[in-house]
Design a protein around this motif. Structure first.
Motif, short mmCIF file in Angstrom:
data_model
loop_
_atom_site.label_atom_id
_atom_site.label_comp_id
_atom_site.label_asym_id
_atom_site.label_seq_id
_atom_site.Cartn_x
_atom_site.Cartn_y
_atom_site.Cartn_z
N TRP A 99 3.11 0.90 23.38
CA TRP A 99 3.66 0.87 22.21
C TRP A 99 3.95 -0.65 21.72
N GLY A 100 4.30 -1.53 22.87
CA GLY A 100 4.38 -3.16 22.51
C GLY A 100 3.28 -3.53 21.96
N THR A 101 2.14 -3.60 22.77
CA THR A 101 0.91 -3.96 22.05
C THR A 101 0.52 -3.23 20.64
N LEU A 102 0.74 -2.21 20.48
CA LEU A 102 0.48 -1.64 19.21
C LEU A 102 1.43 -2.24 17.85
N VAL A 103 2.55 -2.59 18.21
CA VAL A 103 3.42 -3.05 17.29
C VAL A 103 2.90 -4.20 16.95
N ARG A 104 2.23 -5.14 17.82
CA ARG A 104 1.78 -6.47 17.47
C ARG A 104 0.48 -6.38 16.75
N TYR A 105 -0.41 -5.33 17.24
CA TYR A 105 -1.71 -5.22 16.49
C TYR A 105 -1.44 -4.78 15.34
N LYS A 106 -0.46 -3.90 14.78
CA LYS A 106 -0.42 -3.27 13.58
C LYS A 106 -0.32 -4.65 12.34
N ILE A 107 -0.23 -5.79 12.80
CA ILE A 107 -0.06 -7.02 11.61
C ILE A 107 -1.17 -6.75 10.53
N GLY A 108 -2.56 -6.33 11.22
CA GLY A 108 -3.60 -6.33 10.26
C GLY A 108 -3.56 -5.53 9.11
N TYR A 109 -2.71 -4.58 9.22
CA TYR A 109 -2.65 -3.34 8.02
C TYR A 109 -1.05 -3.19 7.64
N LEU A 110 -0.05 -3.49 8.49
CA LEU A 110 1.34 -3.32 8.17
C LEU A 110 1.92 -3.81 7.04
N PRO A 111 1.75 -5.05 6.70
CA PRO A 111 2.00 -5.63 5.37
C PRO A 111 1.48 -4.89 4.23
N PHE A 112 0.24 -4.38 4.05
CA PHE A 112 -0.23 -3.74 3.06
C PHE A 112 0.09 -2.20 3.00
N PHE A 113 0.42 -1.85 4.11
CA PHE A 113 0.92 -0.36 4.09
C PHE A 113 2.37 -0.43 3.50
N LEU A 114 3.15 -1.34 4.01
CA LEU A 114 4.41 -1.60 3.40
C LEU A 114 4.48 -1.72 1.82
N LEU A 115 3.50 -2.70 1.49
CA LEU A 115 3.40 -2.83 0.00
C LEU A 115 3.03 -1.66 -0.87
N LEU A 116 2.19 -0.82 -0.13
CA LEU A 116 1.60 0.47 -1.00
C LEU A 116 2.90 1.42 -0.98
N ILE A 117 3.92 1.61 0.07
CA ILE A 117 5.13 2.53 0.03
C ILE A 117 6.05 2.13 -0.61
N LEU A 118 6.35 0.86 -0.72
CA LEU A 118 7.51 0.12 -1.49
C LEU A 118 7.54 -0.23 -2.80
N ASN A 119 5.95 -0.45 -3.38
CA ASN A 119 5.76 -0.61 -4.67
C ASN A 119 5.86 0.96 -5.37
N ASN A 120 6.70 0.74 -6.51
CA ASN A 120 7.03 2.34 -7.27
C ASN A 120 7.81 3.25 -6.42
N ASN A 121 8.88 2.58 -5.41
CA ASN A 121 9.53 3.33 -4.59
C ASN A 121 11.00 3.38 -5.20
N VAL A 122 11.52 4.63 -5.19
CA VAL A 122 12.76 4.64 -5.86
C VAL A 122 13.78 3.99 -4.97
N ALA A 123 13.70 4.00 -3.60
CA ALA A 123 14.60 3.09 -2.92
C ALA A 123 14.78 1.77 -3.20
N ILE A 124 13.47 1.06 -3.50
CA ILE A 124 13.44 -0.34 -4.06
C ILE A 124 14.22 -0.56 -5.18
N THR A 125 13.93 0.63 -6.30
CA THR A 125 14.40 0.28 -7.67
C THR A 125 15.67 0.38 -7.47
N GLN A 126 16.53 1.37 -6.69
CA GLN A 126 18.05 1.60 -6.47
C GLN A 126 18.32 -0.06 -5.90
N LEU A 127 17.84 -0.66 -5.11
CA LEU A 127 18.21 -1.72 -4.37
C LEU A 127 18.23 -2.94 -5.43
#
Length: 436
Positions: free
Chosen positions: A394-422
């Motif tokens: 788990w600990g290693t995976l959290v670190r290795y996610k850095i190669g794709y996590l920012p882009f996954f977050l961008l994908l799901i945050l853009n046009n997201n109703v939660a962000i719109t409300q915020l």
């Protein structure tokens, strides 16, 4: 001498920081610049404190040991230092105590850092600031490129690249990921700039792409493979669609060509590195998986029953690996404080993913996705699956996610109703334009 080198870092950093700020023109990001940069640098320093005082072992400590060894050699035997740094040769009679020397990826990283470490007065914390700043600069430049060419929510970019804790922490300080995310972001930014215009590559941009791509291939070859297999086909299609016009190169044709080119690029990528051959890759994945389980003593790991060194054995576990790579470790897995924090983060990501799907399904936007979303989904899915198999801890995976996590977050945050409300609640985008 070392004290003098340390003292002159202050004016150098001030100049660099002010220059980097001018590389972005988005109001929300520019107005947040000093806050998010401070957060980034602090995260890098915190990472060092975390490793030295809590973990008491790990990559950043090993790198610090090796940098000090090379630092001593520099001041006592400059010829041996040159041989080690520039030619990777062990001088005759030299007692090699450099821990990373036999690991090409780690030692390449050390060879890059060593001259900078010496120039910073052999100070771990100052070097950490520089690495955090480089990572930040790459993401800062990329954020400007994305917001310039695509209809993205600036708040989604701000959170995905500069605020989300795991992204900030694991791309800061003296770890390979800081260098990697900075280089990847700059490569992507240059290629996207060219894909969205018909201007020629400058000599400087070509050199940057060649140098950074080579280093990426050596240090993190799987990031390189995923990037080449997805980014190049997308950029080619985008460039020719712009050149010949959308009416002649319809979106349906673009999608077919994109998927065909990605398959071809993936095939070419497998020939760029011996470890990317499908049979060899499955063997390496199985070895990494087995060693991780053994070193973790079966604790804080994901278990894939029935996996062996053959490619076929991985196929049935791909859905689970994808879920772990995107959302693991889950909150109910976590028992220690640090893993519990990761579990909370992943729960937030899962909730954001669900709200993104529901909001876009209701509006029918899922059926209107283009080559941008498809390219991004393929890149994220491939790396998420690969990392879950290669790093089930788990600990290693959290670190290795850095190669794709920012882009996954961008994908799901853009046009997201939660962000719109915020956005509406706190009126984020009512800021006046900042003069640069």
């Amino acid at each position: 001498m070392e004290l003098f080198l340390l003292l002159i870092q202050v004016p150098i950093l001030v100049i660099i920081i002010k220059y980097v700020r001018k590389l972005n023109s988005t109001t929300l990001l520019v107005n947040s610049y000093y806050y998010i940069l401070s957060f980034k640098v602090t995260a890098g320093l915190f990472l060092g404190v975390l490793y030295f005082n809590y973990y008491k072992q790990g990559d950043t400590i090993d790198f610090y040991h090796d940098l000090n060894m090379l630092n001593t050699i520099f001041y006592t035997d400059i010829k041996s230092y040159i041989d080690l740094i520039f030619f990777r040769e062990v001088p005759s009679g030299f007692k090699n105590e450099i821990m990373s020397f036999r690991q090409q990826r780690a030692y390449t990283f050390i060879r890059i850092l060593s001259p900078l470490y010496i120039l910073t007065g052999s100070n771990y914390w100052m070097l950490s600031v520089y690495l955090s700043l480089f990572s930040f600069t790459g993401l800062w430049v990329l954020s400007n490129t994305l917001l310039k060419f695509y209809k993205l929510n600036p708040l989604a970019v701000l959170i995905s690249f500069f605020v989300f804790p795991s992204v900030v922490l694991w791309s800061s300080g003296i770890i390979k990921e800081s260098l990697i995310i900075g280089m990847m972001s700059i490569i992507i930014s240059i290629l996207l700039n060219k894909a969205n215009s018909i201007s020629r590559f400058s000599i400087a941009s070509v050199l940057i792409i060649i140098i950074f791509s080579t280093l990426l291939l050596i240090i993190k070859f799987y990031y390189f493979a995923a990037l080449v297999a997805v980014l190049l086909p997308y950029c080619l299609i985008k460039f020719y669609a712009l050149k010949f016009g959308e009416e002649k190169f319809k979106k349906s044709y673009q999608m077919i060509v994109l998927l065909s080119l990605i398959v071809l690029s993936a095939f070419i990528a497998t020939m760029s590195h011996s470890l990317l051959n499908l049979k060899v890759l499955s063997e390496v994945l199985f070895v990494n998986y087995s060693e991780t389980l053994r070193n973790s003593e079966g604790l804080n790991v994901f278990i894939f029953e029935g996996i062996n060194s053959t490619p076929e054995s991985f196929i049935e576990h791909i859905p689970r690996a994808l879920s772990y790579g995107l959302f693991g470790p889950f909150l109910w897995h976590c028992k220690k404080l640090i893993s519990f924090v990761n579990g909370i983060e992943n729960t937030i990501i899962l909730v954001l993913f669900i709200t993104f799907l529901l909001g876009n399904f209701i509006k029918g936007k899922i059926l209107k996705i283009g080559i941008e979303e498809v390219s991004l989904c393929i890149y994220i899915a491939v790396l998420a699956v690969f990392m879950a198999f290669a790093s089930p801890n788990w600990g290693t995976l959290v670190r290795y996610k850095i190669g794709y996590l920012p882009f996954f977050l961008l994908l799901i945050l853009n046009n997201n109703v939660a962000i719109t409300q915020l956005e509406r609640k706190f009126n984020f985008l009512s800021l006046e334009e900042t003069k640069l």
